[in-house]
Design a protein around this motif. Structure first.
Motif, PDB file in Angstrom:
ATOM      1  N   GLY A  96       2.226  12.239  -4.012  1.00 55.44           N
ATOM      2  CA  GLY A  96       1.338  12.744  -2.968  1.00 55.44           C
ATOM      3  C   GLY A  96       1.916  14.000  -2.345  1.00 55.44           C
ATOM      4  N   GLU A 146      -0.213   3.305  -7.415  1.00 55.45           N
ATOM      5  CA  GLU A 146      -0.099   2.252  -6.412  1.00 55.45           C
ATOM      6  C   GLU A 146       1.225   1.502  -6.580  1.00 55.45           C
ATOM      7  N   PHE A 197      -4.726  11.804  -8.888  1.00 56.42           N
ATOM      8  CA  PHE A 197      -4.487  10.357  -8.871  1.00 56.42           C
ATOM      9  C   PHE A 197      -3.146  10.085  -8.185  1.00 56.42           C
ATOM     10  N   LEU A 198      -2.996   8.871  -7.657  1.00 57.93           N
ATOM     11  CA  LEU A 198      -1.729   8.394  -7.123  1.00 57.93           C
ATOM     12  C   LEU A 198      -1.421   7.027  -7.717  1.00 57.93           C
ATOM     13  N   ASP A 242      -2.327  15.730  -5.517  1.00 59.52           N
ATOM     14  CA  ASP A 242      -1.943  14.349  -5.778  1.00 59.52           C
ATOM     15  C   ASP A 242      -1.731  14.217  -7.279  1.00 59.52           C
ATOM     16  N   THR A 274      -4.839   5.300  -8.844  1.00 67.03           N
ATOM     17  CA  THR A 274      -6.037   5.358  -8.005  1.00 67.03           C
ATOM     18  C   THR A 274      -6.483   6.805  -7.839  1.00 67.03           C
ATOM     19  N   THR A 295      -7.917  10.115  -6.151  1.00 65.54           N
ATOM     20  CA  THR A 295      -7.956  10.622  -4.775  1.00 65.54           C
ATOM     21  C   THR A 295      -8.773  11.905  -4.645  1.00 65.54           C
ATOM     22  N   GLU A 296      -9.010  12.587  -5.765  1.00 60.12           N
ATOM     23  CA  GLU A 296      -9.752  13.851  -5.796  1.00 60.12           C
ATOM     24  C   GLU A 296      -9.050  14.959  -5.006  1.00 60.12           C
ATOM     25  N   ARG A 297      -7.742  14.872  -4.834  1.00 65.16           N
ATOM     26  CA  ARG A 297      -6.951  15.926  -4.193  1.00 65.16           C
ATOM     27  C   ARG A 297      -6.145  16.653  -5.261  1.00 65.16           C
ATOM     28  N   ARG A 310       0.818  -1.218   0.000  1.00 63.60           N
ATOM     29  CA  ARG A 310       0.000   0.000   0.000  1.00 63.60           C
ATOM     30  C   ARG A 310       0.850   1.266   0.000  1.00 63.60           C
ATOM     31  N   THR A 344       2.663   4.219  -1.774  1.00 60.60           N
ATOM     32  CA  THR A 344       2.511   4.934  -3.034  1.00 60.60           C
ATOM     33  C   THR A 344       3.812   4.931  -3.832  1.00 60.60           C
TER      34      THR A 344
END
Length: 262
Positions: A119, A220, A217-218, A94, A87, A89-91, A29, A31
Motif C-alpha cells: 500500500g 490480505e 491490489f493488496l 497499491d 483484494t 483497490t483500484e488505486r 485486516r 495488509t
C-alpha cells in the motif's frame, strides 16, 4: 511436588499461546500480515531408572526407563509465510506480490527493511513511499505532470504525460530469503534480515524464484478466523486442565499435611 511446577509451566505456555492467537486475530485486516504459531518443547527429565539397566543378578535388563518430566517451554513463535488473498483497490500505487518476494524499504537511519505490504503513496517529491513515508527502493520519482502510472507484472513502472508516449521511470525489484520465517518482525508491517533468514537475494518480479506484481491490489492477512478460534478453544482447555492439576496437587499436599499433623 513436581506436579505443581510442571502444571505451572503448562499454564504459562498456554498463556503465551493465547497471546499469539489474539495477535493473529487482531491483525486479520492488516495488509500483508503473516500469522504466527507458537511451538513448544518438553523440559529436562529426571531419570529414576535408565532403560537397559540391570534389574537382577541374572543380568536381566529394564525394558523401559522411569523418567519424570519437568514441564514445557516455548521455543518459537514462527510465522507462516503463505500467500494471502488479493483484494482489488483500484488505486495506482497499491501493489500486491503474487508469489515469493518482499519489497525493499529504505529506512530513515539508512538501514533496509522488507515488507509484503504494497500500500504505497507519493510524497511531496513524487517518490513512491510507504504509509509512514519510508522510501520504496530503488527510489522511483513520478513526474508531477503525469496523468497516470502503470506498473507491469515484472515491476516496470511507466508514467503517461499528456501529449506524450508513456515513458519508463523505474523498475521495482523484489528480494527473497532462504529462510523467510527467520525474519525479525519490527512492527509497521516491516521485517529485518537476521542470521537465521540469510542474506537477501535480489531479483526482478517474474524472474525465476520470484513472484509477480499486480497493480491495484493488496494482499490480505493469511489469518483464517475459524482456525484461530479453534486454536483458542484448544488453548483454553489446555490451560484449564493444567489449573486442575495444580488444584489436585494442592489437595494431595493438604491431605499429606493433615496426616502429618494427625
Amino acid at each position: 511436588m513436581r506436579a505443581l511446577y510442571s502444571a505451572a509451566t503448562g499454564m504459562m505456555a498456554q498463556e503465551l499461546n493465547v497471546q499469539v492467537i489474539s495477535n493473529n486475530i487482531a491483525n486479520m485486516r492488516t495488509t500483508g500480515y503473516k500469522r504466527q504459531q507458537a511451538h513448544f518443547q518438553d523440559l529436562l527429565y529426571q531419570t529414576l531408572r535408565r532403560a537397559g539397566s540391570a534389574t537382577s543378578a541374572a543380568d536381566t535388563r529394564a525394558p523401559a526407563a522411569v523418567e519424570i518430566g519437568s514441564g514445557v517451554k516455548a521455543v518459537s513463535t514462527a510465522r507462516t509465510m503463505t500467500q494471502g488473498n488479493l483484494t482489488p483497490t483500484e488505486r495506482d500505487f497499491d501493489i500486491a506480490i503474487r508469489g515469493e518476494g518482499f519489497f525493499r524499504i529504505e529506512m530513515p537511519d539508512g538501514s533496509t527493511a522488507f515488507t509484503r505490504d504494497g500500500g504505497f503513496d507519493l510524497d511531496a517529491q513524487g517518490r513512491i513511499v510507504t504509509k509512514d513515508g519510508f522510501l520504496l527502493a530503488p527510489g522511483i520519482e513520478v513526474p508531477q505532470d503525469a496523468t497516470s502510472v502503470s506498473i507491469s507484472a515484472s515491476g516496470l513502472v511507466e508514467a503517461s504525460v499528456a501529449g506524450n508516449q508513456p515513458q519508463q521511470i523505474g523498475q521495482i525489484g523484489l528480494v527473497r530469503f532462504v529462510n523467510k520465517a527467520g525474519l525479525e518482525s519490527v512492527g509497521d508491517n516491516l521485517f529485518r534480515e537476521t542470521a537465521a533468514s540469510g542474506a537477501p537475494i535480489e531479483g526482478d518480479p517474474t524472474a525465476d524464484g520470484f513472484g509477480s506484481l499486480q497493480q491495484g491490489f493488496l494482499e490480505e492477512a493469511n489469518v483464517n478466523a475459524v482456525t484461530e478460534i479453534s486454536e483458542l478453544i484448544a488453548a483454553q482447555r489446555a490451560y484449564e486442565m493444567n489449573s486442575r492439576v495444580i488444584s489436585a496437587a494442592d489437595q494431595m499436599l493438604q491431605s499429606a499435611n493433615q496426616m502429618f499433623r494427625g
